[in-house]
Write an enzyme that holds these catalytic residues in place. Structure first.
Site, PDB file in Angstrom:
ATOM      1  N   LYS A 106      -2.830  -1.093 -11.681  1.00  9.44           N
ATOM      2  CA  LYS A 106      -2.761   0.274 -12.195  1.00  9.44           C
ATOM      3  C   LYS A 106      -4.008   0.632 -13.019  1.00  9.44           C
ATOM      4  CE  LYS A 106       1.910   0.842 -11.205  1.00  9.44           C
ATOM      5  NZ  LYS A 106       2.366  -0.471 -10.860  1.00  9.44           N
TER       6      LYS A 106
HETATM    7  C1  LIG Z   1       3.148  -0.683  -9.690  1.00  8.09           C
HETATM    8  C2  LIG Z   1       3.049  -2.014  -9.068  1.00  8.09           C
HETATM    9  C3  LIG Z   1       3.342  -2.204  -7.705  1.00  8.09           C
HETATM   10  C4  LIG Z   1       3.831  -1.085  -6.823  1.00  8.09           C
HETATM   11  O1  LIG Z   1       2.860  -0.090  -6.600  1.00  8.09           O
HETATM   12  P1  LIG Z   1       3.301   1.356  -6.073  1.00  8.09           P
HETATM   13  O2  LIG Z   1       2.063   2.170  -6.068  1.00  8.09           O
HETATM   14  O3  LIG Z   1       4.305   1.853  -7.060  1.00  8.09           O
HETATM   15  O4  LIG Z   1       3.886   1.167  -4.733  1.00  8.09           O
HETATM   16  C5  LIG Z   1       3.189  -3.478  -7.177  1.00  8.09           C
HETATM   17  N1  LIG Z   1       2.783  -4.504  -7.949  1.00  8.09           N
HETATM   18  C6  LIG Z   1       2.496  -4.354  -9.253  1.00  8.09           C
HETATM   19  C7  LIG Z   1       2.087  -5.552 -10.046  1.00  8.09           C
HETATM   20  C8  LIG Z   1       2.597  -3.109  -9.856  1.00  8.09           C
HETATM   21  O5  LIG Z   1       2.301  -2.965 -11.155  1.00  8.09           O
END
Ligand SMILES: *Cc1c(COP(=O)(O)O)cnc(C)c1O
Length: 484
Positions: A106
């Site tokens: 993120k």
């Molecule tokens: C948010 C997240 C996901 C999922 O990503 P999306 O964009 O919500 O599909 C997968 N792995 C981790 C570690 C995350 O923080």
């Protein structure tokens, strides 16, 4: 570039779309038209920042001075110069997206969003303070607060499911620094928190409030666009290292929750990157696997807490964008599907739309045992340490027939964010204190604890509120009072 809502016909500039987060009709912003004739192979060999500038310019062309914005977003924030390195592991490739300040993917988007939002406020002449409201399954909250901390004119409030995130994730959030941040636990799971936040957006703040609401969740188009960049970067790295020739097709397997990460891959494909398949990987909460296999989306099912908590989601928000884009760009159809989801917890798409979805999105799931098996097997065979989310994707990729194309696994978190699950997968008895686990994992594997996580054990807790979901609105209003 103009953006339109998945549930209506009005369009806005990219600057407005980023400020609004969610469209006023409750839909999500999508490009009115995708750029045509973009030479995607011309990005091969460029440094990350230049690639990002080219892609931002394409999708966010209302913004002034994009190269400077990109530079401000990424300079000196990641622990490696190329931001999202690609590693060869056995016959696959792992795209490491966790080298930012909070050790989760993120960070790539949430390093850019505050910079974009500040620029949009300036360009649009926004008169009010912005309050960012964010529901998090664990990683978004920390990455968003880190990105927005002490940004003038913006405040941020994060809600996470009480008991629904890992101890490391929780401590990362409750110890967050910054004068403009607030974080609280919500009684319920992630879907409860996300629905409660969406209701606050729908209701809006009381008349006369000096604050407007916006979102840092992946429903914000300003989250999606930065994520397109690393698909190009991975592809470029494959070409530059001689693994493929420019133009060869590649598959990506994406550990998926809210469908933001994988949707960015679809945007990359739409502007011409040779992406063949985008494999949607889920954990035991495999509502998406079932959907891509049958065309029926049904959230009426048990909710499991898994070792990959950031994917413990039954309402996958960004799927709405894909339904719009592949369903003939018909806002009435999307609206009907989303109303059915809200009312009955399910919807079914027409067969023609299901066929179009299946052309690009094979899907599969891995439960905790399968993910643990993958962590151990990959460590023992290749000496490469994966976190449980990455392991879900690896396991799903392994379960599908070999397509004879290069296979890139998106690695979304550092294994040190989930040390208990990783140690257990490696057959080690985990220590009781979650913060001692990091040291234990480090000594067992001989890999270093990432710097941002090493200091967590002793970081003071600043936030400890627990709020019932029915009280969220008042909680938010009270935070914005005294603001005019
Ligand atoms: C948010 C997240 C996901 C999922 O990503 P999306 O964009 O919500 O599909 C997968 N792995 C981790 C570690 C995350 O923080």
């Amino acid at each position: 570039m103009q953006y339109t809502s998945t549930r209506g016909r009005e369009s806005v500039r990219s600057t407005q779309a980023i400020l609004n987060g969610l469209a006023p009709d409750g839909g999500l912003y999508v490009p009115c038209v995708f750029p045509e004739g973009f030479d995607s192979l011309s990005l091969i060999g460029l440094p990350f920042e230049e690639m990002a500038a080219r892609i931002f310019t394409l999708f966010l062309d209302d913004f002034d001075g994009i190269p400077a914005l990109v530079s401000r977003a990424y300079r000196n924030k990641f622990d490696c110069a190329d931001i999202t390195p690609l590693k060869k592991v056995g016959k696959r490739y792992v795209l490491e997206l966790f080298h930012g300040p909070t050790c989760a993917f993120k960070d790539v988007a949430l390093s850019a969003l505050p910079v974009l939002m500040t620029a949009a406020m300036r360009q649009e002449g926004a008169a009010k303070e912005i309050m960012i409201l964010t529901a998090t399954s664990g990683d978004t909250g920390k990455a968003a607060m880190e990105g927005f901390k002490d940004v003038p004119g913006i405040r941020i409030t994060v809600f996470y499911p009480a008991g629904g995130v890992s101890p490391v994730q929780e401590k990362q959030m409750t110890s967050q620094a910054g004068k403009n941040v607030c974080v609280a636990a919500v009684k319920g799971n992630f879907d409860d928190a996300q629905s409660a936040v969406k209701e606050i957006f729908a209701k809006g703040l009381p008349d006369g409030s000096g604050t407007v609401l916006s979102s840092a969740n992946s429903i914000n188009i300003g989250r999606l666009v930065p994520q397109i960049v690393y698909y190009f970067k991975a592809y470029s790295d494959l070409v530059m290292s001689g693994e493929i020739a420019a133009g060869d097709p590649v598959d990506f397997t994406v550990p998926t929750g809210n469908f933001g990460d994988i949707l960015a891959g679809y945007f990359a494909k739409r502007i011409g990157l040779p992406v063949e398949k985008l494999i949607c990987a889920s954990n035991a909460n495999h509502v998406l696997t079932d959907f891509f296999r049958t065309g029926v989306y049904d959230r009426n099912r048990p909710f499991y807490k898994t070792t990959s908590p950031s994917m413990d989601i039954l309402i996958s928000s960004n799927l709405e964008r894909l339904l719009y884009l592949l369903g003939g760009e018909d806002p009435a159809q999307v609206k009907a599907l989303m109303e059915s989801l809200k009312k009955d917890g399910s919807f079914a798409v027409p067969p023609a739309l299901l066929r179009r979805l299946q052309e690009t999105f094979p899907a599969g799931f891995a439960d905790d045992a399968a993910a643990a098996g993958a962590i151990r097997a990959v460590w023992e065979k290749h000496g490469y340490l994966m976190d449980p989310h990455t392991a879900v994707a690896w396991s799903v990729a392994e379960s599908l027939p070999d397509p004879g194309r290069p296979s890139v696994i998106l690695s979304t978190a550092s294994p040190y964010k989930f040390p208990a699950a990783v140690l257990e997968a490696l057959g080690q008895k985990a220590a009781d204190d979650p913060f001692d686990l990091m040291g234990q994992l480090s000594s067992f594997t001989g890999t270093p604890v990432p710097k941002p996580l090493a200091s967590l054990k002793t970081a003071p807790v600043r936030f400890s509120d627990v709020v019932g979901r029915e009280n969220l609105y008042e909680y938010v209003v009270s935070l914005t009072e005294g603001n005019d």
